[in-house]
Design a protein around this motif. Structure first.
Motif, PDB file in Angstrom:
ATOM      1  N   ALA A 156       0.815  -1.217   0.000  1.00 51.74           N
ATOM      2  CA  ALA A 156       0.000   0.000   0.000  1.00 51.74           C
ATOM      3  C   ALA A 156       0.849   1.269   0.000  1.00 51.74           C
ATOM      4  O   ALA A 156       0.345   2.360  -0.301  1.00 51.74           O
ATOM      5  CB  ALA A 156      -0.931   0.009   1.207  1.00 51.74           C
ATOM      6  N   ARG A 157       2.137   1.160   0.324  1.00 50.36           N
ATOM      7  CA  ARG A 157       3.003   2.336   0.337  1.00 50.36           C
ATOM      8  C   ARG A 157       3.449   2.732  -1.065  1.00 50.36           C
ATOM      9  O   ARG A 157       4.064   3.785  -1.251  1.00 50.36           O
ATOM     10  CB  ARG A 157       4.231   2.061   1.221  1.00 50.36           C
ATOM     11  N   PHE A 158       3.157   1.877  -2.046  1.00 48.53           N
ATOM     12  CA  PHE A 158       3.541   2.157  -3.430  1.00 48.53           C
ATOM     13  C   PHE A 158       2.295   2.520  -4.232  1.00 48.53           C
ATOM     14  O   PHE A 158       1.267   1.831  -4.143  1.00 48.53           O
ATOM     15  CB  PHE A 158       4.252   0.942  -4.024  1.00 48.53           C
ATOM     16  N   ALA A 159       2.408   3.571  -5.010  1.00 51.65           N
ATOM     17  CA  ALA A 159       1.234   4.139  -5.679  1.00 51.65           C
ATOM     18  C   ALA A 159       0.480   3.119  -6.518  1.00 51.65           C
ATOM     19  O   ALA A 159      -0.755   3.131  -6.579  1.00 51.65           O
ATOM     20  CB  ALA A 159       1.668   5.322  -6.554  1.00 51.65           C
ATOM     21  N   ASP A 160       1.199   2.192  -7.151  1.00 51.60           N
ATOM     22  CA  ASP A 160       0.558   1.212  -8.026  1.00 51.60           C
ATOM     23  C   ASP A 160       0.552  -0.189  -7.435  1.00 51.60           C
ATOM     24  O   ASP A 160       0.418  -1.179  -8.154  1.00 51.60           O
ATOM     25  CB  ASP A 160       1.256   1.219  -9.389  1.00 51.60           C
ATOM     26  N   GLY A 161       0.698  -0.263  -6.124  1.00 50.70           N
ATOM     27  CA  GLY A 161       0.515  -1.530  -5.438  1.00 50.70           C
ATOM     28  C   GLY A 161       1.698  -2.469  -5.523  1.00 50.70           C
ATOM     29  O   GLY A 161       2.844  -2.063  -5.739  1.00 50.70           O
TER      30      GLY A 161
ATOM     31  N   LEU B 166       7.928  -2.914 -24.142  1.00 46.37           N
ATOM     32  CA  LEU B 166       6.645  -2.442 -23.633  1.00 46.37           C
ATOM     33  C   LEU B 166       6.597  -2.555 -22.113  1.00 46.37           C
ATOM     34  O   LEU B 166       6.151  -1.632 -21.418  1.00 46.37           O
ATOM     35  CB  LEU B 166       5.505  -3.259 -24.253  1.00 46.37           C
ATOM     36  N   TYR B 167       7.089  -3.672 -21.600  1.00 41.98           N
ATOM     37  CA  TYR B 167       7.097  -3.862 -20.145  1.00 41.98           C
ATOM     38  C   TYR B 167       7.937  -2.785 -19.467  1.00 41.98           C
ATOM     39  O   TYR B 167       7.530  -2.186 -18.462  1.00 41.98           O
ATOM     40  CB  TYR B 167       7.633  -5.257 -19.808  1.00 41.98           C
ATOM     41  N   HIS B 168       9.126  -2.503 -20.021  1.00 43.07           N
ATOM     42  CA  HIS B 168       9.994  -1.490 -19.423  1.00 43.07           C
ATOM     43  C   HIS B 168       9.334  -0.122 -19.431  1.00 43.07           C
ATOM     44  O   HIS B 168       9.418   0.637 -18.451  1.00 43.07           O
ATOM     45  CB  HIS B 168      11.326  -1.425 -20.178  1.00 43.07           C
ATOM     46  N   SER B 169       8.672   0.199 -20.512  1.00 46.14           N
ATOM     47  CA  SER B 169       8.035   1.520 -20.601  1.00 46.14           C
ATOM     48  C   SER B 169       6.909   1.646 -19.577  1.00 46.14           C
ATOM     49  O   SER B 169       6.739   2.700 -18.953  1.00 46.14           O
ATOM     50  CB  SER B 169       7.509   1.755 -22.016  1.00 46.14           C
ATOM     51  N   LEU B 170       6.134   0.580 -19.402  1.00 42.56           N
ATOM     52  CA  LEU B 170       5.054   0.624 -18.412  1.00 42.56           C
ATOM     53  C   LEU B 170       5.590   0.650 -16.992  1.00 42.56           C
ATOM     54  O   LEU B 170       5.036   1.329 -16.113  1.00 42.56           O
ATOM     55  CB  LEU B 170       4.123  -0.576 -18.600  1.00 42.56           C
ATOM     56  N   LEU B 171       6.670  -0.113 -16.722  1.00 42.33           N
ATOM     57  CA  LEU B 171       7.230  -0.126 -15.369  1.00 42.33           C
ATOM     58  C   LEU B 171       7.781   1.246 -15.001  1.00 42.33           C
ATOM     59  O   LEU B 171       7.631   1.696 -13.861  1.00 42.33           O
ATOM     60  CB  LEU B 171       8.348  -1.176 -15.269  1.00 42.33           C
ATOM     61  N   ARG B 172       8.376   1.951 -16.005  1.00 40.63           N
ATOM     62  CA  ARG B 172       8.909   3.282 -15.720  1.00 40.63           C
ATOM     63  C   ARG B 172       7.813   4.266 -15.354  1.00 40.63           C
ATOM     64  O   ARG B 172       8.068   5.270 -14.689  1.00 40.63           O
ATOM     65  CB  ARG B 172       9.698   3.793 -16.938  1.00 40.63           C
ATOM     66  N   GLU B 173       6.592   3.985 -15.788  1.00 39.00           N
ATOM     67  CA  GLU B 173       5.474   4.890 -15.506  1.00 39.00           C
ATOM     68  C   GLU B 173       4.791   4.557 -14.179  1.00 39.00           C
ATOM     69  O   GLU B 173       3.868   5.254 -13.772  1.00 39.00           O
ATOM     70  CB  GLU B 173       4.445   4.797 -16.633  1.00 39.00           C
TER      71      GLU B 173
ATOM     72  N   LEU C  95      14.276  -5.713 -15.035  1.00 41.45           N
ATOM     73  CA  LEU C  95      14.593  -4.504 -14.279  1.00 41.45           C
ATOM     74  C   LEU C  95      14.572  -3.301 -15.207  1.00 41.45           C
ATOM     75  O   LEU C  95      14.966  -3.395 -16.362  1.00 41.45           O
ATOM     76  CB  LEU C  95      15.961  -4.627 -13.616  1.00 41.45           C
ATOM     77  N   ALA C  96      14.104  -2.180 -14.700  1.00 42.51           N
ATOM     78  CA  ALA C  96      14.093  -0.935 -15.476  1.00 42.51           C
ATOM     79  C   ALA C  96      14.159   0.225 -14.510  1.00 42.51           C
ATOM     80  O   ALA C  96      13.777   0.106 -13.340  1.00 42.51           O
ATOM     81  CB  ALA C  96      12.820  -0.841 -16.322  1.00 42.51           C
TER      82      ALA C  96
END
Length: 776
Positions: free
Chosen positions: A155-160, A204-211, A231-232
């Motif tokens: 819960a401390r992370f914005a995207d869970g 695609l995964y890296h771009s989404l993880l960075r967001e 990792l990204a």
């Protein structure tokens, strides 16, 4: 849960498990195309039977099942072409629900929890991706800790929190391509939007993880190559990687080596699994079970489950089963949980050389090992040790260069040794290791021989201390095998080394074995010599003067026909008589010893005997002669350029007599010299003896603060049988003088408990005084 398209929820529930469309099709009996059409909104009104099959296949119950059915009935499904982006609330839910449930309360890991809390806080304040590796032995509880962290910290992370099992211990771990696919679905990406090309998929995964800012848990990683593509750079994100391997090639900001649970926490985990009442009824048996599980959470969990599922069993019954090493791993199984199976996975992933070394480590007598020992066992060298350590099948000792093997892993290694190696090879390796340990220990100990002074004994002493349990185990094995020559050779070599190193139980065992070996070989002189050394260990270190006297008389009765052996016999006999309070006999035997050493022309023995005679005279109240013979002893030893540590012992005895004669300044000067020599050679027991005697001198001189400082420093390393008693009794007097009555009482209680270990008139007298003081 808010309502949205039926296809979105279908995809969400499938991803939560997670299942591919193909896997869900197999589970429900529906076609993969039908599931794909429903998720993409092509099927607007799924049949009731279809919905029920999906409810069962997805494992939905209660409100979730009812709402899912209602959504289908209402026909609220979007067409695939117009499908909106997954709402943020759903994406967050997908992430949080990928975590497995907590089946057993995490126990005994409060310190590790706090460390992980710190990792999360650091990630929140950092502008770069934070990676933490949790590694440890099979069964250490790495996954349980990571899941607990996910539930607590997600819960401390914005995207869970996103959890993915990489299945690194299986024959076919999840590939980075497959892992990226599953992670994209966790982010709410539709299957038809995921590229087929692996590089495009990872991009695609890296771009989404960075967001996103997530807690990404990558559980059970096989190796660095499996993890790196996942990792990204993602500010605020924390990646927790668990693995049996240390993953040293991974550029991790944090590392957490998950060790074994201490005994109290092991018992607490048993209590959580089994139930408090069960353990309260048999606390001692519960402690035995915890000890036999070796602090390994998996073993404790299995043991607790076995007890919980067998209410008719006593805990003592399970403990008795675990006591048998041959059955221990077979007992530690509950359903699909098996300690042996967890070990086998790691074992079968080893290279041939590392597997061979692992098996043969079961032959090492002590709890830890070194590269030198490993080289005796195999020809594969340090590379195999490093591989075992990286696989967490060996622990890294706090002593640099040494490795530890968990008790349960040792049992498993012995099993594999019996299964995978020829018995003849095992016998050959066992003998080779035993002989190497005995030979090396014998050679190292001989460097301490005062007859052949060697300036640098540091490395030999370090080896003997580090390999103590190993060479001691080799000695026991040699006794069992009847290798009398080797046993006697080692015992003879240990004479001078034992003067300043080791504990009474060790030397009682070594010299008793030496005497027995000498008897078997028919060597009277060697038998008497070893009996003399044994009598010393009994009176000086074990506090058993009566037993020492019996051994001394046995030595005196052996027809050795050797002046030096007779001289040593009266030397030790003199010290024993003093311990028994027979001062006159002690002086008589001491004079005989000096005369015989003079007759034999053995100066080292003469100087030691003169010094000891001075101690006997001191005890008898003849201070003048005591100082005289001790000065002669020191002068002769200095003149001959004798061993510095032996000189230190002579100086302590002289200083003690000088202080009693009122010559305190000279006494303190000699003690300073003795301490500096002991410090030069790193002899902690000698330093403690100096500080003990200095404390007594200062106390008698009224310098109480300095005396207390010296006695406190000496207490931890005091080695001789009655010295700890004397030190604590004197410290109690000093505490009384300082008005610290509580401290004085504590010291007297400890001293009285120590008195029970020793049977000498002096200790009995001290015990009586302590009892009187405690009664007031």
């Amino acid at each position: 849960m808010s309502t949205t398209a039926f296809g979105d929820f279908l995809r969400f529930y499938r991803s939560r498990i997670p299942l591919t469309q193909e896997e869900l099709a197999e589970r429900t009996g529906l076609s993969m195309r039908a599931i794909s059409d429903m998720e993409r909104g092509r099927t607007l009104t799924p049949q009731f039977r279809t919905v029920q099959l999906l409810v069962g296949g997805l494992g939905l119950e209660g409100e979730e099942a009812a709402e899912f059915t209602a959504l289908a009935r209402a026909g609220r499904i979007s067409a695939a072409e117009d499908k909106p982006e997954v709402p943020a609330v759903v994406a967050a839910a997908v992430a949080s629900f990928t975590l497995p449930p907590v089946l057993v309360e995490l126990t005994g890991r409060n310190t590790e929890r706090t460390v992980l809390d710190g990792f999360a806080s650091e990630a929140d304040a950092s502008s770069r991706l934070q990676i933490a590796v949790i590694h440890g032995a099979p069964g250490a509880g790495k996954t349980a800790l990571a899941i607990d962290a996910g539930h607590r910290l997600g819960a401390r992370f914005a995207d869970g929190c996103v959890f993915l099992d990489l299945r690194g211990t299986e024959a076919e771990p999840v590939t980075p391509d497959r892992a990226a696919h599953r992670l994209l679905r966790s982010f709410g990406v539709d299957d038809r939007q995921i590229p087929d090309d692996p590089d495009d998929k990872l991009a695609l995964y890296h771009s989404l993880l960075r967001e996103r800012t997530v807690l990404l848990v990558l559980d059970s990683a096989a190796n660095e190559a499996q993890v790196r593509p996942l990792l990204a750079s993602s500010p605020g994100t924390l990646v927790l990687v668990t693995s049996r391997k240390t993953l040293t090639g991974l550029d991790a900001r944090h590392r957490l080596a998950l060790g074994l649970l201490p005994l109290d926490r092991s018992v607490e985990l048993l209590r959580v699994v089994t139930g408090p009442r069960r353990l309260a009824a048999e606390p001692e048996a519960a402690t035995r079970v915890a000890e036999l599980c070796g602090g390994m959470p998996l073993a404790l969990l299995i043991a607790g489950n076995r007890l919980a599922s067998r209410p008719q069993w006593t805990i003592a019954h399970l403990a008795d089963q675990l006591e048998d090493e041959g059955r221990r791993l077979s007992v530690l199984r509950a359903g699909d949980l098996r300690v042996r199976a967890a070990f086998e996975i790691s074992y079968h992933q080893l290279s041939p050389g590392a597997a061979t070394l692992f098996r043969r480590l079961a032959l090492v007598p002590g709890p830890d090992t070194s590269a030198d020992v490993a080289a005796v066992l195999t020809s594969f060298g340090e590379e195999a040790l490093d591989e075992l350590a990286d696989a967490s099948l060996l622990g890294i000792s706090e002593t640099p260069g040494r490795y530890t093997l968990h008790d349960l892993l040792r049992v498993f290694a012995r099993e594999r040794l019996e299964l995978d190696e020829d018995p003849a090879d095992v016998r050959e390796v066992t003998s080779r290791l035993r002989h190497w340990l005995l030979t090396t220990a014998t050679q190292a100990a001989r460097l301490f021989d005062h007859d052949n002074p060697v300036q640098d004994k540091e490395s030999a002493g370090r080896w003997l201390a580090m390999e103590l349990e190993n060479w001691r185990g080799a000695l026991r094995s040699a006794v069992t095998e009847g290798e009398h020559d080797r046993v006697l050779e080692l015992a003879q070599a240990m004479h001078w080394y034992s003067d300043m190193h080791g504990i009474g139980e060790l030397w009682r065992e070594v010299f008793r074995a030496g005497a027995s070996a000498a008897r078997h070989l028919g060597h009277p002189r060697d038998t008497a010599e070893q009996l003399n050394y044994l009598s010393w260990a009994l009176y000086a270190l074990c506090g058993q003067p009566h037993e020492a006297l019996a051994v001394h008389e046995e030595a005196a009765a052996v027809p050795a026909d050797d002046i030096l052996t007779e001289a040593w016999t009266w030397y030790y006999g003199s010290a024993i008589r003093r311990r028994l309070g027979q001062a006159d006999q002690a002086v008589r035997l001491g004079r005989q010893s000096v005369a015989l050493f003079e007759q034999a022309g053995y100066l080292i023995g003469e100087n030691l005997a003169l010094s000891l005679l001075g101690l006997m005279l001191h005890t008898a109240g003849e201070l003048g002669e005591a100082v005289e013979v001790q000065r002669r002893s020191v002068a002769q030893h200095r003149g001959a350029g004798g061993d510095e540590q032996l000189l230190s012992m002579l100086l302590i005895r002289l200083a003690t007599s000088l202080a009693a004669a009122g010559q305190v300044p000279e006494s303190l000067d000699l003690l300073d010299e003795a301490e500096s020599l002991f410090l030069r050679h790193g002899t902690t027991a000698g330093v403690a003896r100096v500080r003990h005697n200095r404390g007594l001198v200062l106390m008698d001189a009224g310098r109480l603060v300095e005396a207390r400082e010296q006695l406190v420093s000496a207490l931890g390393e005091a080695r001789l049988s009655d010295h700890r008693v004397e030190i604590m009794a004197r410290l109690a007097e000093l505490a009384d003088a300082a008005g610290e009555t509580g401290k004085a009482r504590e010291l007297r209680v400890r001293a009285l408990a120590e008195c029970d270990r020793y049977d000498t008139p002096a200790v009995r007298g001290t015990a009586a005084k302590l009892t009187v003081a405690l009664s007031h």
